[in-house]
Design a protein around this motif. Structure first.
Motif, mmCIF file in Angstrom:
data_model
loop_
_atom_site.group_PDB
_atom_site.id
_atom_site.type_symbol
_atom_site.label_atom_id
_atom_site.label_comp_id
_atom_site.label_asym_id
_atom_site.label_seq_id
_atom_site.Cartn_x
_atom_site.Cartn_y
_atom_site.Cartn_z
ATOM 1 N N ALA A 92 15.458 37.125 37.878
ATOM 2 C CA ALA A 92 14.335 36.708 38.722
ATOM 3 C C ALA A 92 13.183 36.181 37.882
ATOM 4 O O ALA A 92 12.873 36.714 36.830
ATOM 5 C CB ALA A 92 13.849 37.879 39.568
ATOM 6 N N GLY A 93 12.556 35.109 38.361
ATOM 7 C CA GLY A 93 11.488 34.460 37.612
ATOM 8 C C GLY A 93 10.245 35.317 37.529
ATOM 9 O O GLY A 93 9.665 35.681 38.531
ATOM 10 N N VAL A 105 16.729 28.027 33.706
ATOM 11 C CA VAL A 105 16.925 28.731 34.967
ATOM 12 C C VAL A 105 15.742 28.365 35.863
ATOM 13 O O VAL A 105 14.588 28.545 35.475
ATOM 14 C CB VAL A 105 16.992 30.263 34.763
ATOM 15 N N CYS A 140 13.669 28.905 39.319
ATOM 16 C CA CYS A 140 13.389 29.883 40.366
ATOM 17 C C CYS A 140 12.447 29.213 41.358
ATOM 18 O O CYS A 140 11.367 28.769 40.977
ATOM 19 C CB CYS A 140 12.713 31.119 39.787
ATOM 20 N N GLN A 142 15.037 29.315 47.152
ATOM 21 C CA GLN A 142 16.373 29.387 46.574
ATOM 22 C C GLN A 142 16.439 30.493 45.531
ATOM 23 O O GLN A 142 15.433 30.802 44.909
ATOM 24 C CB GLN A 142 16.744 28.046 45.943
ATOM 25 N N PRO A 143 17.612 31.049 45.330
ATOM 26 C CA PRO A 143 17.732 32.076 44.284
ATOM 27 C C PRO A 143 17.670 31.411 42.907
ATOM 28 O O PRO A 143 17.907 30.209 42.777
ATOM 29 C CB PRO A 143 19.118 32.675 44.547
ATOM 30 N N PRO A 144 17.348 32.177 41.868
ATOM 31 C CA PRO A 144 17.353 31.610 40.519
ATOM 32 C C PRO A 144 18.733 31.031 40.196
ATOM 33 O O PRO A 144 19.760 31.614 40.545
ATOM 34 C CB PRO A 144 17.055 32.810 39.627
ATOM 35 N N HIS A 145 18.735 29.862 39.566
ATOM 36 C CA HIS A 145 20.009 29.251 39.200
ATOM 37 C C HIS A 145 19.864 28.430 37.925
ATOM 38 O O HIS A 145 18.792 27.943 37.596
ATOM 39 C CB HIS A 145 20.566 28.401 40.349
#
Length: 165
Positions: free
Chosen positions: A38-39, A88, A90, A94-97
């Motif tokens: 998570a950011g 990554v 965040c 949207q979820p972190p990717h």
């Protein structure tokens, strides 16, 4: 008859409270890990994050696959070092990717023919050693390839001439 090889990589994770853990394996020393995906803005120094371990694994796989291909092509590698980075993202919706995974090897060889062979190896490497079933983002490999030619400057003092591409 078809031969199938199966390799297993087993690790164990020991939670140590809060956001820390130790990753162990029977074949390697323990690695402290922590920090979630998570950011949180700036990433704190300390234990290895799973994302940094992923980047390191891709960088290591790139080195080993390159050396194997260079050996098969009879290319003598004089120097190799690399850096790697992953981004990554965040966002609020949207979820972190992971959006980018870039490996930047710096390689030196002794001839222009070897340099061309190295460039070809690196151009084909992502599809050969990172199938989409393992990593859903294909790592981008951005090599710097140099030729180091030995020349004599005197009776006993060789020096090197370097050209980079």
């Amino acid at each position: 008859m078809t031969t199938v090889t199966i390799n297993e990589y087993e690790t164990r994770l020991y939670w140590q409270g809060e956001r820390g853990a130790v990753l162990t394996s029977d074949r390697a020393p323990p690695v402290p890990i922590g920090q979630p995906l998570a950011g949180q803005g700036a990433v704190a120094a300390g234990p290895w994050s799973p994302e940094a371990l992923l980047v390191g694994a891709v960088e290591g796989r790139t080195l080993l696959a390159f050396l194997e291909q260079a050996r098969e092509a009879d290319v003598r590698v004089l120097f190799y070092q690399s850096s790697a980075v992953a981004r990554v993202v965040c966002g609020p919706d949207q979820p972190p990717h992971l959006t980018d995974l870039i490996v930047r090897p710096h390689v030196a060889v002794s001839s222009e023919a070897d340099a061309e062979a190295v460039r070809l190896i690196f151009s084909e490497l992502p599809s050969h050693c990172f199938p989409s079933s393992v990593v859903h983002i294909t790592p981008r490999i951005e090599p710097v390839v140099e030729t180091w030619h030995a020349r004599s400057t005197g009776p006993s003092e060789p020096s090197a001439t370097i050209s980079a591409t």
